[in-house]
Structure formats: C-alpha cells, structure tokens
Design a protein around this motif. Structure first.
Motif, PDB file in Angstrom:
ATOM      1  N   THR A 289      49.848  39.399  52.466  1.00 53.40           N
ATOM      2  CA  THR A 289      48.717  38.723  53.098  1.00 53.40           C
ATOM      3  C   THR A 289      47.554  38.580  52.125  1.00 53.40           C
ATOM      4  N   TRP A 290      47.261  39.645  51.406  1.00 51.75           N
ATOM      5  CA  TRP A 290      46.187  39.586  50.409  1.00 51.75           C
ATOM      6  C   TRP A 290      46.495  38.582  49.306  1.00 51.75           C
ATOM      7  N   LEU A 291      47.743  38.552  48.841  1.00 46.96           N
ATOM      8  CA  LEU A 291      48.107  37.645  47.756  1.00 46.96           C
ATOM      9  C   LEU A 291      47.864  36.189  48.124  1.00 46.96           C
ATOM     10  N   VAL A 292      48.321  35.793  49.305  1.00 46.19           N
ATOM     11  CA  VAL A 292      48.155  34.401  49.733  1.00 46.19           C
ATOM     12  C   VAL A 292      46.677  34.062  49.892  1.00 46.19           C
TER      13      VAL A 292
ATOM     14  N   ARG B 116      40.392  27.647  45.203  1.00 45.45           N
ATOM     15  CA  ARG B 116      39.197  27.069  45.831  1.00 45.45           C
ATOM     16  C   ARG B 116      37.974  27.244  44.945  1.00 45.45           C
ATOM     17  N   GLN B 117      37.796  28.421  44.404  1.00 43.03           N
ATOM     18  CA  GLN B 117      36.654  28.676  43.531  1.00 43.03           C
ATOM     19  C   GLN B 117      36.746  27.858  42.247  1.00 43.03           C
TER      20      GLN B 117
ATOM     21  N   ASP C 185      44.064  35.583  48.466  1.00 43.77           N
ATOM     22  CA  ASP C 185      43.393  35.590  47.162  1.00 43.77           C
ATOM     23  C   ASP C 185      43.773  34.371  46.326  1.00 43.77           C
ATOM     24  N   LEU C 186      45.011  33.921  46.459  1.00 46.18           N
ATOM     25  CA  LEU C 186      45.433  32.735  45.714  1.00 46.18           C
ATOM     26  C   LEU C 186      44.659  31.507  46.180  1.00 46.18           C
TER      27      LEU C 186
ATOM     28  N   PHE D 117      45.714  36.767  37.027  1.00 47.79           N
ATOM     29  CA  PHE D 117      45.519  36.810  38.478  1.00 47.79           C
ATOM     30  C   PHE D 117      46.033  38.130  39.061  1.00 47.79           C
ATOM     31  N   ILE D 118      47.230  38.568  38.626  1.00 43.54           N
ATOM     32  CA  ILE D 118      47.789  39.807  39.162  1.00 43.54           C
ATOM     33  C   ILE D 118      46.963  41.007  38.708  1.00 43.54           C
ATOM     34  N   GLY D 119      46.491  40.989  37.468  1.00 47.12           N
ATOM     35  CA  GLY D 119      45.638  42.078  37.006  1.00 47.12           C
ATOM     36  C   GLY D 119      44.352  42.161  37.812  1.00 47.12           C
ATOM     37  N   ASP D 120      43.739  41.015  38.063  1.00 50.39           N
ATOM     38  CA  ASP D 120      42.529  40.992  38.900  1.00 50.39           C
ATOM     39  C   ASP D 120      42.846  41.440  40.324  1.00 50.39           C
ATOM     40  N   PHE D 121      44.000  41.058  40.830  1.00 50.27           N
ATOM     41  CA  PHE D 121      44.417  41.435  42.191  1.00 50.27           C
ATOM     42  C   PHE D 121      44.549  42.950  42.309  1.00 50.27           C
TER      43      PHE D 121
END
Length: 327
Positions: free
Chosen positions: A216-219, A227-228, A221-222, A123-127
């Motif tokens: 803000t982006w982290l929350v 959801r996906q 995107d999580l 997840f962090i790598g994709d972020f």
C-alpha cells in the motif's frame, strides 16, 4: 574345345540367398532382467538413501520461516491530459522543443517511467528511509503467528536497546545500498501483463500484515513521486514560458507560448487534485492467510527423488566393483 582361363566361370561366394549372421556381443548389451535383479537386491539401499534425503529435505523445509506474499493490481491512470498533450505536441512540438519544453506524447509514457522509478535504487532507498524499514527489513528472521510480533536476529540487532551490534569495532548496521539491493532482489516483485497493461506489485515478507502495508505504501509513494515530479516540471516550465513571453513581440510566438502555459497549468492543476496520479489501484493489497513459501511438499518430493537416484547410483557402483573383483 578347351576353355581358356578367362572363359571359365568363377564360382560366386557366398552362394546366392546366403546371409551372414549378425555378430552378437552379449557383453555390450544391457540385460534388463539382470539390471532389475541388481536393483531389487539393493532395494533397501535405495529406500534408505531416499528416506535419509527425504528426511533431511523435510527438516530443512520445516526449519525455513514462512513467507507471505501480498500484492496489488494497478493500472495506468486514465487522463484526458495525455490526448491533449499529444495534440498540442503535434502542433507546437518543434517550437516547444526549441524552447526546452517537454510536451509529452513522445518517447517513454508516464506509466512506463513510473514503473522504472518504482524499481530504481533511489526510490527504494528513499522508501526504506521514509518509513524507517531498515530494522524490519535487515534485522528480522521470522514472525510469531501467536503474538503477531517479528522475530529479530539478535546476532545483528538488540530489540531492547534498539541498537545494531558491532563486530571488531565495525557496526553491523547495513548500508543504504545493501538494504536497497536486498529489497529489490528478495522482497519486491513487479510483473506487467503486456496484453492488459495491468501491473502486479508484490511484497514477500515474514509478516502478512507488514507485507500488505508495504504494498500500500509503495503504490501511494510512487504516485506521489510522479505527481511531485510533474508539478515541479510544470512550475519550472511556466516560469520559463513567462520569461519568453516578456522577451518576444511576435504574435504567433506569443500565441504558442500562451497555449503552452495553458497546458502546463492544466498539468499542475491535475497533479494537485489527483492522488492516484500515475496508477489507479484496481485490486488493493490484503492480508493473506496462507504462506506462499517455502513449498515444503515440493522440497520433500524433490529430496525423495534425489535420494532414490543416489541410491540407484550407489547400488550400481557397488555391483560394478563386485563384478570387477570376479574378473
């Protein structure tokens, strides 16, 4: 009448009431007045050592760049779906598991799973790749408060050409794994209060503006990631259940399968309309005004104390050598 030797009284020694004096060894005792006198004579050495280390600690502290911490307080999203899924699982959990359908209500809940996803390398790598953060993350060494611009490490990266430098033909550009591990160890902090079930997501970075944006982006995107995942799982389950309905003629099984499809449809509908799907933001991230690190006063105080102890040790060694020469 003469007394035999056995009848003669043997004198007691020492006499009753006599006490031996306790042996005293003045060489092994610590004379506090002498110790204080030695330290007083060497006070300038102690002060000098404390001053030098305190000065070195101050220089080190003020050379360190400011680090700003921005954080958001989030809580698991409330949903009636959880209770509905738990009720359905109690009724048809066995049959659903045989069919390969996960109804939830057992094992790890959605919030716990989401927090593990948040701290995962994938997840962090994709972020980092999604928001193009590699340069800001790995090629910066500070932030200019006056201009509001980042200070780049020009030994790694050239801002004008936007190119990573080479070392003996090998690019200095960090790998995805290196950037991910640095982000997880140095940048991101996740703390959950077990009593309130609230979670604080924090970012430590040179710029308070960027730190706030990353939180803000982290929350967001999580929530989108979970959801996906649920939407994809619900769609796959529905396709499988429809195939099973077409292959069975038993009324009870068909009823169970239709109810499972109904529940998966609710999950899919909820995932499509609810943006804060896994977590709701209770207290959003803000641009902080003061730096959280380094704690310069604390660094200087520790350096002063260490310098004082070093001075005392030096004075003690010096006195020991002087006394040893006199013997």
């Amino acid at each position: 009448m003469t007394e035999t030797p056995n009848q003669q009284q043997i004198p007691q020694y020492p006499p009753p009431g006599y006490y031996y004096p306790m042996p005293q060894n003045s060489d092994d005792e610590i004379d506090l007045r002498e110790l204080f006198s030695v330290l007083w004579k060497g006070k300038w050495w102690i002060i000098a050592c404390a001053f030098i280390l305190g000065l070195a600690g101050g220089i080190y502290a003020f050379l360190q760049p400011d680090i700003y911490e921005s954080s958001a307080l989030i809580a698991p999203a409330d949903s009636n779906q959880s209770s509905q899924m738990a009720g359905l699982a109690s009724q048809f959990g066995g049959l659903a598991s045989l069919a390969g359908i996960n109804l939830g209500g057992q094992g790890t809940d959605k919030a716990t799973l989401a927090l593990q996803v948040l701290q995962s390398r994938k997840f962090i790598g994709d972020f980092i790749e999604r928001h193009h953060l590699l340069v800001q993350l790995m090629a910066t060494k500070g932030w200019d408060k006056k201009t509001g611009k980042l200070i780049y490490n020009t030994s790694l990266y050239t801002p004008k050409t936007k190119q990573w430098l080479d070392n003996d033909g090998k690019s200095l550009k960090p790998t995805r794994l290196e950037a991910t591990q640095y982000f997880l160890k140095k940048i991101l902090a996740v703390n959950t209060d077990t009593k309130t079930n609230m979670t604080t997501v924090s970012i430590n970075y040179y710029s308070p503006i960027i730190a706030k944006q990353w939180v803000t982006w982290l929350v967001a995107d999580l929530n989108e990631e979970i959801r996906q995942q649920d939407m994809s799982e619900a769609q796959s389950n529905m396709q499988y259940l429809e195939q099973q309905i077409a292959q069975t003629s038993l009324a009870d099984n068909r009823t169970m399968l239709f109810k499972l499809i109904e529940q998966q449809t609710k999950t899919l509908m909820l995932a499509k309309v609810q943006k804060e799907y896994a977590f709701k933001t209770i207290d959003p991230a803000v641009v902080v005004e003061s730096a959280s690190k380094p704690k310069r006063k604390l660094i200087i105080m520790i350096a002063l104390v260490l310098g004082g102890f070093l001075g005392i040790f030096f004075v003690g060694i010096k006195e020991f050598i002087r006394n040893d020469k006199k013997r």
